[in-house]
Design a protein around this motif. Structure first.
Motif, short mmCIF file in Angstrom:
data_model
loop_
_atom_site.label_atom_id
_atom_site.label_comp_id
_atom_site.label_asym_id
_atom_site.label_seq_id
_atom_site.Cartn_x
_atom_site.Cartn_y
_atom_site.Cartn_z
N CYS A 1 0.82 -1.21 0.00
CA CYS A 1 0.00 0.00 0.00
C CYS A 1 0.85 1.27 0.00
O CYS A 1 1.65 1.49 0.91
N CYS B 1 -2.35 3.94 5.03
CA CYS B 1 -3.08 2.98 4.20
C CYS B 1 -4.59 3.11 4.36
O CYS B 1 -5.36 2.56 3.57
N GLY B 2 -5.04 3.83 5.36
CA GLY B 2 -6.47 4.07 5.52
C GLY B 2 -7.02 5.14 4.61
O GLY B 2 -8.24 5.33 4.52
N ALA C 1 -7.13 5.36 1.28
CA ALA C 1 -7.91 4.87 0.14
C ALA C 1 -9.34 4.52 0.53
O ALA C 1 -10.29 4.88 -0.16
N ALA C 2 -9.50 3.81 1.66
CA ALA C 2 -10.85 3.42 2.09
C ALA C 2 -11.69 4.64 2.40
O ALA C 2 -12.89 4.69 2.07
N ARG C 3 -11.08 5.65 3.02
CA ARG C 3 -11.83 6.86 3.35
C ARG C 3 -12.26 7.60 2.10
O ARG C 3 -13.40 8.08 2.00
N THR D 1 -12.76 6.36 -0.88
CA THR D 1 -13.79 5.58 -1.56
C THR D 1 -15.14 5.75 -0.87
O THR D 1 -16.17 5.94 -1.52
N ALA D 2 -15.13 5.71 0.45
CA ALA D 2 -16.38 5.82 1.20
C ALA D 2 -17.03 7.18 1.02
O ALA D 2 -18.25 7.30 1.04
#
Length: 395
Positions: free
Chosen positions: A40, A66-67, A69-71, A73-74
Protein backbone atom coordinates in the motif's frame (compact mmCIF):
# COMPACT_ATOMS: atom_id res chain seq x y z
CA UNK A 1 -14.02 31.42 -8.95
CA UNK A 2 -13.28 29.53 -12.16
CA UNK A 3 -10.21 28.96 -14.27
CA UNK A 4 -8.64 28.04 -17.54
CA UNK A 5 -10.77 29.42 -20.40
CA UNK A 6 -13.01 26.37 -20.79
CA UNK A 7 -15.89 24.84 -18.87
CA UNK A 8 -16.98 21.31 -19.76
CA UNK A 9 -20.12 19.35 -18.96
CA UNK A 10 -19.92 17.79 -15.49
CA UNK A 11 -21.08 14.33 -14.39
CA UNK A 12 -22.57 13.70 -10.96
CA UNK A 13 -20.41 11.77 -8.52
CA UNK A 14 -22.86 8.88 -8.42
CA UNK A 15 -22.56 8.53 -12.20
CA UNK A 16 -18.78 8.74 -12.02
CA UNK A 17 -18.45 5.83 -9.64
CA UNK A 18 -21.01 3.81 -11.57
CA UNK A 19 -18.83 4.30 -14.62
CA UNK A 20 -15.78 3.32 -12.59
CA UNK A 21 -17.36 -0.03 -11.78
CA UNK A 22 -17.74 -0.84 -15.50
CA UNK A 23 -14.41 0.56 -16.63
CA UNK A 24 -12.38 -2.65 -16.43
CA UNK A 25 -11.46 -2.34 -20.09
CA UNK A 26 -10.32 1.29 -19.84
CA UNK A 27 -6.79 1.86 -21.04
CA UNK A 28 -4.23 1.97 -18.24
CA UNK A 29 -0.69 3.29 -18.20
CA UNK A 30 2.50 1.29 -17.93
CA UNK A 31 2.88 1.62 -14.18
CA UNK A 32 -0.74 1.01 -13.12
CA UNK A 33 -0.45 -2.74 -12.65
CA UNK A 34 2.93 -2.42 -10.97
CA UNK A 35 1.49 0.14 -8.55
CA UNK A 36 -1.38 -2.15 -7.55
CA UNK A 37 1.01 -5.03 -6.93
CA UNK A 38 3.16 -3.01 -4.54
CA UNK A 39 2.52 -2.70 -0.83
CA UNK A 40 0.00 0.00 0.00
CA UNK A 41 1.34 3.37 -1.11
CA UNK A 42 4.86 2.18 -1.96
CA UNK A 43 6.40 4.73 -4.36
CA UNK A 44 7.30 3.49 -7.82
CA UNK A 45 10.93 3.67 -8.90
CA UNK A 46 10.71 5.58 -12.18
CA UNK A 47 14.10 7.29 -12.22
CA UNK A 48 12.79 10.83 -11.77
CA UNK A 49 15.25 11.96 -9.10
CA UNK A 50 13.18 11.18 -6.04
CA UNK A 51 14.84 9.11 -3.34
CA UNK A 52 12.19 6.65 -2.13
CA UNK A 53 11.75 5.06 1.28
CA UNK A 54 9.13 3.41 3.48
CA UNK A 55 6.92 5.60 5.66
CA UNK A 56 8.34 3.97 8.79
CA UNK A 57 11.92 4.86 7.85
CA UNK A 58 10.83 8.50 7.66
CA UNK A 59 8.98 8.46 10.99
CA UNK A 60 5.48 7.88 9.63
CA UNK A 61 2.91 5.20 10.46
CA UNK A 62 2.36 3.41 7.15
CA UNK A 63 -0.71 1.63 8.46
CA UNK A 64 -2.39 4.94 9.19
CA UNK A 65 -1.63 6.15 5.66
CA UNK A 66 -3.08 2.98 4.20
CA UNK A 67 -6.47 4.07 5.52
CA UNK A 68 -6.59 6.95 3.05
CA UNK A 69 -7.91 4.87 0.14
CA UNK A 70 -10.85 3.42 2.09
CA UNK A 71 -11.83 6.86 3.35
CA UNK A 72 -11.72 8.41 -0.12
CA UNK A 73 -13.79 5.58 -1.56
CA UNK A 74 -16.38 5.82 1.20
CA UNK A 75 -16.77 9.57 0.75
CA UNK A 76 -16.82 9.55 -3.09
CA UNK A 77 -14.10 12.19 -2.92
CA UNK A 78 -12.96 11.83 -6.57
CA UNK A 79 -9.32 12.28 -5.53
CA UNK A 80 -6.90 11.15 -8.23
CA UNK A 81 -3.55 11.15 -6.45
CA UNK A 82 -2.02 11.35 -2.98
CA UNK A 83 1.76 11.82 -2.85
CA UNK A 84 3.70 12.26 0.40
CA UNK A 85 7.35 13.17 0.95
CA UNK A 86 9.11 13.33 4.29
CA UNK A 87 12.70 14.16 5.19
CA UNK A 88 13.35 14.77 1.50
CA UNK A 89 12.24 11.29 0.42
CA UNK A 90 9.15 10.10 -1.40
CA UNK A 91 7.46 7.69 1.01
CA UNK A 92 3.87 7.24 -0.18
CA UNK A 93 1.83 7.52 -3.39
CA UNK A 94 -1.58 6.23 -4.39
CA UNK A 95 -3.64 6.86 -7.52
CA UNK A 96 -7.33 6.44 -8.21
CA UNK A 97 -9.55 6.57 -11.33
CA UNK A 98 -12.19 9.25 -11.48
CA UNK A 99 -13.97 11.98 -13.39
CA UNK A 100 -11.73 14.76 -14.66
CA UNK A 101 -11.66 17.69 -17.07
CA UNK A 102 -8.06 17.69 -18.34
CA UNK A 103 -7.22 20.67 -20.50
CA UNK A 104 -7.87 19.83 -24.16
CA UNK A 105 -8.68 16.15 -23.62
CA UNK A 106 -12.40 16.09 -22.89
CA UNK A 107 -14.26 15.40 -19.69
CA UNK A 108 -15.02 11.91 -18.43
CA UNK A 109 -13.53 9.00 -16.56
CA UNK A 110 -9.73 8.88 -16.50
CA UNK A 111 -7.15 6.57 -14.99
CA UNK A 112 -4.13 7.91 -13.10
CA UNK A 113 -0.74 6.57 -12.07
CA UNK A 114 2.80 7.69 -11.30
CA UNK A 115 3.49 8.85 -14.86
CA UNK A 116 0.19 10.62 -15.57
CA UNK A 117 0.25 14.40 -15.86
CA UNK A 118 -2.59 16.29 -14.18
CA UNK A 119 -3.92 19.82 -14.53
CA UNK A 120 -2.44 22.01 -11.79
CA UNK A 121 -4.80 24.93 -12.46
CA UNK A 122 -3.89 27.77 -10.07
CA UNK A 123 -0.94 25.89 -8.62
CA UNK A 124 0.57 27.44 -11.77
CA UNK A 125 0.51 30.82 -10.04
CA UNK A 126 2.87 29.63 -7.32
CA UNK A 127 5.27 28.33 -9.96
CA UNK A 128 5.19 31.71 -11.71
CA UNK A 129 6.19 33.28 -8.38
CA UNK A 130 9.24 31.00 -8.21
CA UNK A 131 10.17 32.00 -11.76
CA UNK A 132 9.93 35.69 -10.88
CA UNK A 133 12.28 35.03 -7.98
CA UNK A 134 14.76 33.31 -10.29
CA UNK A 135 14.59 36.24 -12.72
CA UNK A 136 15.39 38.62 -9.84
CA UNK A 137 18.22 36.36 -8.66
CA UNK A 138 19.67 36.57 -12.19
CA UNK A 139 19.22 40.36 -12.26
CA UNK A 140 16.89 40.14 -15.24
CA UNK A 141 14.54 42.12 -12.99
CA UNK A 142 15.95 44.60 -10.49
CA UNK A 143 13.44 43.85 -7.74
CA UNK A 144 9.81 43.02 -7.08
CA UNK A 145 9.25 46.71 -6.38
CA UNK A 146 9.80 47.68 -10.01
CA UNK A 147 6.73 49.40 -11.56
CA UNK A 148 4.77 47.26 -13.98
CA UNK A 149 4.56 49.95 -16.64
CA UNK A 150 8.34 49.83 -17.02
CA UNK A 151 7.96 46.46 -18.74
CA UNK A 152 5.09 47.50 -21.02
CA UNK A 153 6.17 50.73 -22.78
CA UNK A 154 4.23 49.60 -25.86
CA UNK A 155 0.99 49.86 -23.85
CA UNK A 156 1.56 53.33 -22.42
CA UNK A 157 -1.36 54.74 -24.40
CA UNK A 158 -3.90 52.26 -23.00
CA UNK A 159 -2.97 51.95 -19.33
CA UNK A 160 -5.53 53.37 -16.96
CA UNK A 161 -4.71 56.10 -14.42
CA UNK A 162 -3.10 54.66 -11.30
CA UNK A 163 -1.06 51.98 -13.04
CA UNK A 164 2.18 53.92 -12.54
CA UNK A 165 2.02 52.98 -8.83
CA UNK A 166 1.51 49.24 -9.34
CA UNK A 167 4.60 47.04 -8.89
CA UNK A 168 5.41 43.40 -9.47
CA UNK A 169 4.97 42.81 -5.75
CA UNK A 170 1.43 44.14 -5.92
CA UNK A 171 0.65 41.62 -8.65
CA UNK A 172 2.34 38.84 -6.70
CA UNK A 173 0.30 39.59 -3.57
CA UNK A 174 -2.91 40.27 -5.55
CA UNK A 175 -3.11 43.74 -4.07
CA UNK A 176 -2.77 45.87 -7.21
CA UNK A 177 -6.13 47.53 -6.64
CA UNK A 178 -7.18 47.05 -10.26
CA UNK A 179 -10.86 46.39 -10.84
CA UNK A 180 -11.06 42.63 -11.36
CA UNK A 181 -13.74 40.03 -10.69
CA UNK A 182 -13.47 36.34 -11.55
CA UNK A 183 -15.76 35.13 -8.77
CA UNK A 184 -18.72 34.92 -11.15
CA UNK A 185 -20.32 32.36 -13.40
CA UNK A 186 -18.02 31.57 -16.30
CA UNK A 187 -20.43 32.93 -18.91
CA UNK A 188 -21.18 36.10 -16.97
CA UNK A 189 -19.92 38.96 -19.19
CA UNK A 190 -18.59 40.70 -16.06
CA UNK A 191 -16.28 37.79 -15.25
CA UNK A 192 -12.83 39.06 -16.18
CA UNK A 193 -11.04 35.72 -16.34
CA UNK A 194 -12.50 34.40 -19.63
CA UNK A 195 -11.09 37.47 -21.37
CA UNK A 196 -7.58 36.16 -20.75
CA UNK A 197 -8.31 33.42 -23.27
CA UNK A 198 -10.73 35.16 -25.61
CA UNK A 199 -9.08 38.55 -26.17
CA UNK A 200 -6.65 38.76 -29.07
CA UNK A 201 -4.42 40.83 -26.76
CA UNK A 202 -5.12 39.86 -23.13
CA UNK A 203 -2.33 42.11 -21.78
CA UNK A 204 -4.01 45.14 -23.30
CA UNK A 205 -7.24 44.02 -21.65
CA UNK A 206 -5.62 43.77 -18.21
CA UNK A 207 -3.63 46.99 -18.45
CA UNK A 208 -6.72 48.92 -19.49
CA UNK A 209 -8.64 47.86 -16.38
CA UNK A 210 -9.34 50.81 -14.05
CA UNK A 211 -7.53 51.02 -10.72
CA UNK A 212 -10.29 50.98 -8.11
CA UNK A 213 -8.19 51.12 -4.91
CA UNK A 214 -4.70 52.24 -3.89
CA UNK A 215 -2.16 49.41 -4.31
CA UNK A 216 -1.33 47.34 -1.25
CA UNK A 217 -4.64 48.03 0.49
CA UNK A 218 -7.18 45.47 -0.83
CA UNK A 219 -6.70 41.78 -1.66
CA UNK A 220 -8.60 40.54 -4.72
CA UNK A 221 -7.98 37.18 -6.38
CA UNK A 222 -6.64 38.03 -9.81
CA UNK A 223 -5.35 35.73 -12.54
CA UNK A 224 -4.86 38.68 -14.88
CA UNK A 225 -2.00 39.94 -12.74
CA UNK A 226 -0.31 36.54 -12.93
CA UNK A 227 -0.62 36.53 -16.72
CA UNK A 228 1.12 39.92 -16.76
CA UNK A 229 3.92 38.44 -14.65
CA UNK A 230 4.25 35.58 -17.12
CA UNK A 231 4.60 38.02 -20.01
CA UNK A 232 7.14 40.09 -18.08
CA UNK A 233 9.24 36.94 -17.66
CA UNK A 234 9.09 36.44 -21.41
CA UNK A 235 10.12 40.02 -22.07
CA UNK A 236 13.11 40.05 -19.71
CA UNK A 237 14.36 36.55 -20.57
CA UNK A 238 13.86 36.73 -24.31
CA UNK A 239 12.21 33.30 -24.13
CA UNK A 240 8.69 31.97 -24.04
CA UNK A 241 7.46 31.31 -20.52
CA UNK A 242 7.60 27.56 -20.97
CA UNK A 243 11.16 27.73 -22.34
CA UNK A 244 12.28 29.87 -19.41
CA UNK A 245 10.52 27.54 -16.95
CA UNK A 246 12.20 24.52 -18.51
CA UNK A 247 15.70 25.99 -18.27
CA UNK A 248 15.42 27.83 -14.96
CA UNK A 249 13.24 25.51 -12.86
CA UNK A 250 12.10 22.22 -14.30
CA UNK A 251 15.42 20.93 -15.62
CA UNK A 252 17.21 21.60 -12.29
CA UNK A 253 14.41 19.66 -10.54
CA UNK A 254 14.62 16.76 -12.96
CA UNK A 255 11.10 17.44 -14.27
CA UNK A 256 11.00 16.38 -17.92
CA UNK A 257 7.38 15.42 -18.62
CA UNK A 258 5.21 18.51 -18.31
CA UNK A 259 3.08 20.94 -20.32
CA UNK A 260 2.12 24.59 -20.04
CA UNK A 261 -1.07 24.99 -22.02
CA UNK A 262 -2.14 27.90 -24.20
CA UNK A 263 -5.50 29.63 -24.51
CA UNK A 264 -7.39 29.63 -27.79
CA UNK A 265 -5.76 33.00 -28.51
CA UNK A 266 -2.36 31.22 -28.45
CA UNK A 267 -1.13 33.11 -25.38
CA UNK A 268 0.30 30.84 -22.70
CA UNK A 269 -2.02 30.43 -19.71
CA UNK A 270 0.46 31.59 -17.07
CA UNK A 271 -2.03 31.55 -14.20
CA UNK A 272 -3.73 28.20 -14.79
CA UNK A 273 -2.22 26.16 -17.62
CA UNK A 274 0.52 24.04 -16.04
CA UNK A 275 0.25 20.23 -16.17
CA UNK A 276 2.59 18.12 -14.03
CA UNK A 277 2.90 14.63 -12.64
CA UNK A 278 1.82 14.86 -8.98
CA UNK A 279 5.19 13.56 -7.79
CA UNK A 280 6.88 16.31 -9.83
CA UNK A 281 4.55 18.86 -8.25
CA UNK A 282 5.73 17.49 -4.90
CA UNK A 283 9.26 18.47 -5.97
CA UNK A 284 8.07 22.07 -6.11
CA UNK A 285 6.93 21.68 -2.51
CA UNK A 286 10.23 20.13 -1.48
CA UNK A 287 12.06 23.03 -3.13
CA UNK A 288 10.12 25.50 -0.97
CA UNK A 289 10.63 23.35 2.12
CA UNK A 290 14.37 23.35 1.38
CA UNK A 291 14.36 27.16 1.10
CA UNK A 292 14.96 27.11 -2.64
CA UNK A 293 17.43 24.21 -2.85
CA UNK A 294 17.18 20.85 -4.61
CA UNK A 295 19.89 18.17 -4.75
CA UNK A 296 22.53 20.53 -3.31
CA UNK A 297 21.74 23.20 -5.90
CA UNK A 298 20.25 26.58 -4.98
CA UNK A 299 17.58 26.93 -7.67
CA UNK A 300 15.96 30.06 -6.24
CA UNK A 301 17.26 32.17 -3.38
CA UNK A 302 16.23 31.47 0.19
CA UNK A 303 15.45 35.17 0.49
CA UNK A 304 12.83 34.91 -2.24
CA UNK A 305 11.24 31.87 -0.63
CA UNK A 306 11.04 33.69 2.69
CA UNK A 307 9.39 36.72 1.07
CA UNK A 308 6.96 34.53 -0.86
CA UNK A 309 5.66 32.60 2.15
CA UNK A 310 5.36 35.59 4.48
CA UNK A 311 1.63 36.32 5.06
CA UNK A 312 0.65 39.70 3.66
CA UNK A 313 -3.14 39.60 3.35
CA UNK A 314 -6.05 37.70 4.82
CA UNK A 315 -7.89 35.83 2.08
CA UNK A 316 -11.46 34.76 2.76
CA UNK A 317 -13.76 32.66 0.63
CA UNK A 318 -11.44 31.40 -2.09
CA UNK A 319 -11.04 27.61 -2.27
CA UNK A 320 -13.16 27.44 0.89
CA UNK A 321 -11.81 28.62 4.22
CA UNK A 322 -9.88 31.39 5.93
CA UNK A 323 -6.29 31.65 4.79
CA UNK A 324 -3.46 34.12 4.41
CA UNK A 325 -1.75 35.09 1.19
CA UNK A 326 1.87 35.86 0.41
CA UNK A 327 3.42 36.11 -3.06
CA UNK A 328 1.21 33.68 -5.00
CA UNK A 329 1.35 31.25 -2.06
CA UNK A 330 -1.31 30.49 0.55
CA UNK A 331 -0.77 29.98 4.27
CA UNK A 332 -3.04 28.38 6.83
CA UNK A 333 -3.25 26.01 9.77
CA UNK A 334 -4.88 22.70 10.53
CA UNK A 335 -6.06 21.35 13.85
CA UNK A 336 -5.14 17.67 14.08
CA UNK A 337 -5.95 15.97 17.39
CA UNK A 338 -4.58 18.45 19.92
CA UNK A 339 -2.02 20.02 17.60
CA UNK A 340 -2.34 23.17 15.54
CA UNK A 341 -0.08 22.73 12.53
CA UNK A 342 0.86 25.56 10.16
CA UNK A 343 1.26 24.96 6.46
CA UNK A 344 2.10 26.69 3.19
CA UNK A 345 0.15 25.75 0.06
CA UNK A 346 -0.33 26.11 -3.65
CA UNK A 347 -3.98 25.61 -4.57
CA UNK A 348 -5.81 25.01 -7.83
CA UNK A 349 -9.42 24.67 -8.88
CA UNK A 350 -10.83 21.17 -8.62
CA UNK A 351 -8.91 20.16 -5.51
CA UNK A 352 -5.30 20.46 -6.65
CA UNK A 353 -3.43 21.00 -3.38
CA UNK A 354 0.26 21.16 -2.57
CA UNK A 355 0.82 21.37 1.20
CA UNK A 356 4.22 22.13 2.74
CA UNK A 357 4.51 21.60 6.50
CA UNK A 358 7.92 22.93 7.63
CA UNK A 359 7.56 21.97 11.29
CA UNK A 360 7.04 18.33 10.30
CA UNK A 361 9.47 18.25 7.33
CA UNK A 362 6.54 17.16 5.20
CA UNK A 363 5.14 17.68 1.67
CA UNK A 364 1.71 16.41 0.60
CA UNK A 365 0.35 16.70 -2.94
CA UNK A 366 -3.21 15.78 -3.93
CA UNK A 367 -5.02 16.06 -7.25
CA UNK A 368 -8.73 15.59 -7.90
CA UNK A 369 -11.60 16.43 -10.22
CA UNK A 370 -13.98 18.42 -7.99
CA UNK A 371 -14.44 21.31 -10.43
CA UNK A 372 -17.31 23.53 -9.45
CA UNK A 373 -17.83 21.65 -6.18
CA UNK A 374 -17.91 23.31 -2.77
CA UNK A 375 -16.16 20.17 -1.48
CA UNK A 376 -13.03 20.67 -3.56
CA UNK A 377 -10.82 21.62 -0.61
CA UNK A 378 -12.29 19.26 1.96
CA UNK A 379 -10.74 15.99 0.82
CA UNK A 380 -7.17 17.29 0.76
CA UNK A 381 -7.50 18.95 4.15
CA UNK A 382 -9.06 15.79 5.59
CA UNK A 383 -6.17 13.69 4.29
CA UNK A 384 -3.72 16.11 5.86
CA UNK A 385 -5.51 16.48 9.21
CA UNK A 386 -6.87 12.98 9.78
CA UNK A 387 -4.25 10.77 8.17
CA UNK A 388 -0.90 12.38 7.37
CA UNK A 389 -0.28 14.55 10.43
CA UNK A 390 -1.51 11.84 12.87
CA UNK A 391 0.82 9.40 11.09
CA UNK A 392 3.89 11.34 12.29
CA UNK A 393 5.59 9.23 14.92
CA UNK A 394 8.50 11.47 15.93
CA UNK A 395 8.92 15.01 17.14
Amino acid sequence: MREGGRRLRRLGFAAVFALAASAATAQTHQFSTDQRNLACGSPSAIGDGWATATPESAGLDGGRLCGIAARLTASNANVHAVVIARRGMLVFEQYFPGYDEPWGMGSGLHDFDAVTKHDMRSVSKSVVSLLVGIAIDRELIKSADEPIVKFFPDYSAVKSPGWDSITLRHLLTMSSGMQWDENRAWKDPQNDEPHLGSEADPYRYVLSKPVAAPPDTVWTYNGGGTDLLGNILERVSGKSLDAFAREALFTPLGISDWEWMKYHNEHIASAVGLRLRPRDAAKIGQLVLNKGAWADRQVVSAKWIEQSITPRFQAIGYFGGLFYYGQQWWMGRTLSADKEVKWIAAMGLGGQRLFIVPDLDLVVMTTSGLYGSSRQGNAALEILANFVIPAVRDK
